[in-house]
Every structure is written in C-alpha cells, then in structure tokens.
Design a protein around this motif. Structure first.
Motif, PDB file in Angstrom:
ATOM      1  N   LEU A 152       0.351  -3.578  84.001  1.00 56.78           N
ATOM      2  CA  LEU A 152       0.640  -4.962  84.400  1.00 56.78           C
ATOM      3  C   LEU A 152      -0.643  -5.706  84.701  1.00 56.78           C
ATOM      4  O   LEU A 152      -0.854  -6.833  84.251  1.00 56.78           O
ATOM      5  N   ILE A 153      -1.516  -5.111  85.485  1.00 62.12           N
ATOM      6  CA  ILE A 153      -2.760  -5.784  85.841  1.00 62.12           C
ATOM      7  C   ILE A 153      -3.561  -6.093  84.584  1.00 62.12           C
ATOM      8  O   ILE A 153      -4.161  -7.156  84.448  1.00 62.12           O
ATOM      9  N   GLU A 154      -3.547  -5.159  83.630  1.00 59.72           N
ATOM     10  CA  GLU A 154      -4.230  -5.395  82.366  1.00 59.72           C
ATOM     11  C   GLU A 154      -3.577  -6.567  81.624  1.00 59.72           C
ATOM     12  O   GLU A 154      -4.265  -7.470  81.145  1.00 59.72           O
ATOM     13  N   ASP A 155      -2.245  -6.566  81.515  1.00 61.68           N
ATOM     14  CA  ASP A 155      -1.543  -7.615  80.770  1.00 61.68           C
ATOM     15  C   ASP A 155      -1.804  -8.993  81.360  1.00 61.68           C
ATOM     16  O   ASP A 155      -2.057  -9.954  80.634  1.00 61.68           O
ATOM     17  N   GLU A 156      -1.718  -9.126  82.679  1.00 61.89           N
ATOM     18  CA  GLU A 156      -1.927 -10.424  83.313  1.00 61.89           C
ATOM     19  C   GLU A 156      -3.384 -10.866  83.168  1.00 61.89           C
ATOM     20  O   GLU A 156      -3.661 -12.025  82.860  1.00 61.89           O
ATOM     21  N   ALA A 157      -4.331  -9.947  83.365  1.00 60.38           N
ATOM     22  CA  ALA A 157      -5.746 -10.285  83.248  1.00 60.38           C
ATOM     23  C   ALA A 157      -6.076 -10.754  81.829  1.00 60.38           C
ATOM     24  O   ALA A 157      -6.781 -11.750  81.637  1.00 60.38           O
ATOM     25  N   ALA A 203     -10.189 -17.193  75.944  1.00 59.63           N
ATOM     26  CA  ALA A 203     -10.814 -15.936  75.534  1.00 59.63           C
ATOM     27  C   ALA A 203     -10.270 -15.516  74.174  1.00 59.63           C
ATOM     28  O   ALA A 203      -9.062 -15.466  73.968  1.00 59.63           O
ATOM     29  N   ALA A 204     -11.183 -15.192  73.246  1.00 54.28           N
ATOM     30  CA  ALA A 204     -10.769 -14.910  71.870  1.00 54.28           C
ATOM     31  C   ALA A 204     -10.551 -13.426  71.600  1.00 54.28           C
ATOM     32  O   ALA A 204     -10.082 -13.060  70.535  1.00 54.28           O
ATOM     33  N   THR A 205     -10.873 -12.576  72.550  1.00 55.20           N
ATOM     34  CA  THR A 205     -10.712 -11.136  72.343  1.00 55.20           C
ATOM     35  C   THR A 205      -9.238 -10.785  72.172  1.00 55.20           C
ATOM     36  O   THR A 205      -8.385 -11.283  72.897  1.00 55.20           O
ATOM     37  N   THR A 206      -8.944  -9.881  71.227  1.00 55.29           N
ATOM     38  CA  THR A 206      -7.558  -9.480  71.005  1.00 55.29           C
ATOM     39  C   THR A 206      -7.067  -8.608  72.158  1.00 55.29           C
ATOM     40  O   THR A 206      -7.864  -7.966  72.853  1.00 55.29           O
ATOM     41  N   THR A 207      -5.757  -8.581  72.325  1.00 54.27           N
ATOM     42  CA  THR A 207      -5.161  -7.773  73.395  1.00 54.27           C
ATOM     43  C   THR A 207      -5.495  -6.299  73.209  1.00 54.27           C
ATOM     44  O   THR A 207      -5.789  -5.591  74.181  1.00 54.27           O
ATOM     45  N   LEU A 208      -5.461  -5.813  71.968  1.00 54.02           N
ATOM     46  CA  LEU A 208      -5.733  -4.405  71.701  1.00 54.02           C
ATOM     47  C   LEU A 208      -7.153  -4.022  72.106  1.00 54.02           C
ATOM     48  O   LEU A 208      -7.378  -3.007  72.771  1.00 54.02           O
TER      49      LEU A 208
END
Length: 459
Positions: free
Chosen positions: A136-141, A150-155
């Motif tokens: 969750l913390i990763e997803d929200e951040a 931010a252009a970085t992909t989620t993966l």
C-alpha cells in the motif's frame, strides 16, 4: 475554462426572488419545472456546479434561473465548517448521498477494530499484513508522484522500492521521497498538527530532488506561485504569502480541536476533517512545489491518527491519477462557488468509496486464494511437508508474483531468527516452489510459475 456561477453578488434569497419574479412574468406555465430544481442534488445524487449543470437542462429552460432555485435550496442546508483564506471566508458543506456513503463505509470497513476482524478471518494476521502494508505504501507513493508528473513506470518504481536501490533520476527521487513521507505520516500519527509537522513532511518528501525548485521544508515568501491549467492559464492564485504561517497555525488549531461529540452541533466526522485538511493545503499552497503530495500525505496522517488504520491498505492517488482533470475541477468548483466545500468533499468521497471497494475486493480475493491453496495443499499431499512459515510465504507470493524475498526481509517481517528464515526459504526451493538467484551479495527468492510448480511436484 470553467463557467462561473451567476448571481455572485447577490444573496441566494435575493437571487431566488428575482428569478421567481422573472419566471412568473415571462413563462408562468413553466414555474413548476423550475421549482422542481429546489433540491441540492440531481436525480442521480450529483452535486452539480453551474459549469456542469447548464449542459444537462432542457434547451427551453434558463440556466441562470435554474441555478437561482438550486442555490436557494442548498443555502438552507449548508453547514459552516471552517474559515480559510485572506480575505477570510467561511467554508460550508452539506452531506450529499456520496458523502454519506463514504462516511458509512469508512466506519464499517477501515477502523482498527474492523481491520482486526477481517484479518482474523484470513489468519496468520501479523505476518501477512506486513507485506500488504508495504505494498500500500508503495502504491500510494508511486501514484501520488505520478499524479504530480513523475514519469517512472509503476513496475520500475516498485522494483526500486522493493530492492531498496538508490534512485537514478529526479522522478525516482520523487517516488522515494513520497514513500518516506508516507512512513513519516504513520510514525507521527500521535502528534498534533503543527507548522513543524507540515514543513517536516514536505522536507522529507522533496529533499534532494531539486532543492532550488522545492526549497524543502520552507514556506513560500512571495505571491508568484500559481496553479496553471490547460494552455498555461492561471486557474488558482493562492492567498497571499503574508500571514500564511499564521493562517495555517489557526487552521491547525481547528484540526486539533476535538469534534467527536455526536450530541453537540459541533460534531464533525473524521473523514470530513481529513478531506478539509487535504483541500486546505492545496488551496493555501504553502510551498513552491510539492503541495499536492503534502496535502494527500496529511489526509492519511489524520486518518491514521484517528485509528482508521485500514487506510494503510487504501491508495487514493491510484484513482485520482486516472482523472486528474476532475480532481482539479473539484478544487475550482469550490473556489468559484463561494468556497462551498461540498464539491471537493463529494468528489473525494466518491474516490474513497471506490478505493475501499478495491480494498475489500483484494481482501476477498486473498481469502479465496488462501482457502483454495489450503485445499490444494491437502489434496496434493504437499500440506504435510510445509511448515507454517513456508505456507505463509507461499500464500504471499501467490498473491503477488513479483514479490521478492530475502532472508533478512523474511526475518524482519515474520519476526523470526535469521536461521529460521533461511531454512523456510531454502526448504521452498528444495520442494520446487521457489527459485533463488544471486543479486549483489545476497540471495533473492521468487515463486516459480504455476506450471513449473506442478511439473516439479509431479516429478
């Protein structure tokens, strides 16, 4: 460009009487059609701004007259909430169906006691939750950063956070900053709101990205910070920097005041205050950049503070980034209609309802997967060969095939010794469920795909 509501310089009553007189004079036969709009929301429960409402009317109806009737109806039900801005304005709101639904779902499914009950039905509560909380913390951040550009992909972002590698780009630094900010919000949940907490949250979230641009942890001192929309037109000019700190200190006093007495007319639900906190930081825009991230971080901080701990599993920014235009309009609709906070609270409530439903769907999926896996373990005969920790690691890996385990990580998250963690992981490798590979100085363990597991088990 948003169409501003008419009658801004008239009270709702005066505008209504003027419209009523004109309707009687020009088209008395349509009076009842206009009177039918004397309700705060439409037939679908939507709290429409004039900008949206004007497109949903019959061509023969006068939009300004309809608005006068609608505004008069709302004015009788609006409740004062908080004073914001310079010049100071009393912000009001009313409870729409969407807001009422969000309040109900938040109380039913996101409190600490509700979370404990749900976790007990899954079993293996503490250890399983550790991994889900991290996700969750990763997803929200990640989502909150992507919402800010931010252009970085989620993966790639998840890979960076899971492996704890150093960020390589400003976008990755933004995501890491948000990740640290979410952790800080949880750690500071017992503290009152203060200028120091707000600036610390900002500093932790943006430091090291571009310090000249963000000025980490320092309020803006000038009025050249504006919010621009399409074609670079200015859509929001924040209140002046003069007395900014004093205004936020006064607002913090309101946030820190207890409004929990349901027998008092001063009662305000925690969710309403949390969303108002979110709005206020975005409206005041106290920093040169990074205000949205701080606003959303403080929303979570306030929910954590009041023991709505399931919000550690609920990433609202994942949904906000899917419709950033509507998110921005919810701010502008409030500002252009006399600081009626209903627009923003209603929109956020709809997002929160969807996010909670997503959380519940995930919870049910985890329950079903665990039950199905237990049946498979028993039917295959593998059940007797796995100890409790191995079963747990396998369940976690099945829910997230990108999950990567290390001995140190399992030791920390499962609260066991290093040797126990190593034995559990290596045992899963020997049983043909995991593979291990060397990355840097440590071994990383990952789940094999279903076909490989079945083939290994049959052989």
């Amino acid at each position: 460009m948003i169409k501003h509501p008419p009658f801004k310089d008239q009270t709702p009553t005066a505008a209504f009487l003027e419209a009523f007189a004109e309707i009687n004079e020009r088209c008395p036969g349509k009076l009842m059609e206009y009177i039918a709009f004397q309700r705060p929301v439409d037939e679908k429960g939507r709290y429409l701004h004039f900008d949206e409402m004007r497109y949903r009317l019959k061509p023969e109806l006068n939009a300004e007259w309809v608005w006068a009737v609608l505004r008069f109806s709302r004015d009788k039900q609006l409740t004062p909430l908080v004073v914001l801005g310079d010049p100071a304005v009393t912000c009001e709101y009313l409870q729409t169906p969407a807001i009422q639904q969000a309040l109900s779902m938040v109380d039913r499914y996101t409190s600490a006691s509700a979370l404990d009950l749900m976790s007990s039905k899954i079993g293996e509560k503490t250890q399983l939750n550790h991994y889900l909380i991290n996700d969750l913390i990763e997803d929200e951040a990640i989502s909150s950063s992507q919402l800010e550009g931010a252009a970085t992909t989620t993966l790639v972002a998840k890979e960076m956070l899971k492996r704890k590698r150093k960020p390589r780009t400003p976008d990755e630094k933004m995501i890491l900053g948000n990740f640290m900010m979410m952790q800080f919000a949880w750690e500071q949940r017992h503290q009152p709101l203060s200028i120091e907490l707000i600036t610390d949250l900002h500093r932790i979230g943006v430091e090291g990205i571009d310090d000249a641009k963000y000025t980490p942890g320092r309020f803006r001192r000038t009025d050249d910070v504006v919010v621009v929309g399409k074609d670079n037109e200015i859509v929001h000019q924040p209140p002046p920097a003069t007395a900014l700190k004093e205004r936020l200190r006064h607002f913090a006093g309101w946030i820190n005041t207890c409004h929990d007495d349901a027998e008092s007319n001063a009662y305000i639900h925690t969710l309403i205050k949390a969303i108002t906190l979110h709005f206020t930081i975005g409206y005041e825009h106290p920093f040169r950049d990074g205000n949205g991230r701080v606003a959303r971080g403080l929303f979570y901080w306030f929910m954590f503070k009041h023991d709505y701990t399931a919000f550690r599993y609920i990433a609202i920014s994942t949904l906000l980034k899917k419709a950033p235009l509507q998110y921005g309009k919810s701010y502008l609709y409030t500002e252009t209609d006399g600081m009626d906070l209903t627009y923003f609270i209603d929109y956020q409530s709809r997002i929160i309802v969807r996010a909670i439903r997503g959380f519940l769907d995930t919870y049910q999926k985890i329950r079903r997967d665990i039950e199905a896996f237990d049946r498979w373990l028993w039917d295959s005969g593998l059940y007797r060969q796995l100890n409790d920790k191995q079963r747990m690691l396998f369940n976690i890996a099945k829910d997230d095939h990108d999950q990567r385990f290390t001995v140190r990580g399992v030791e920390k998250n499962l609260g066991c010794s290093y040797n126990t963690a190593a034995a559990a992981l290596n045992g899963l490798v020997e049983l043909g469920l995991f593979r291990k590979q060397k990355e840097g100085r440590e071994w990383v363990y990952v789940l094999l795909d279903k076909q490989a597991i079945q083939k290994s088990w049959k052989s």
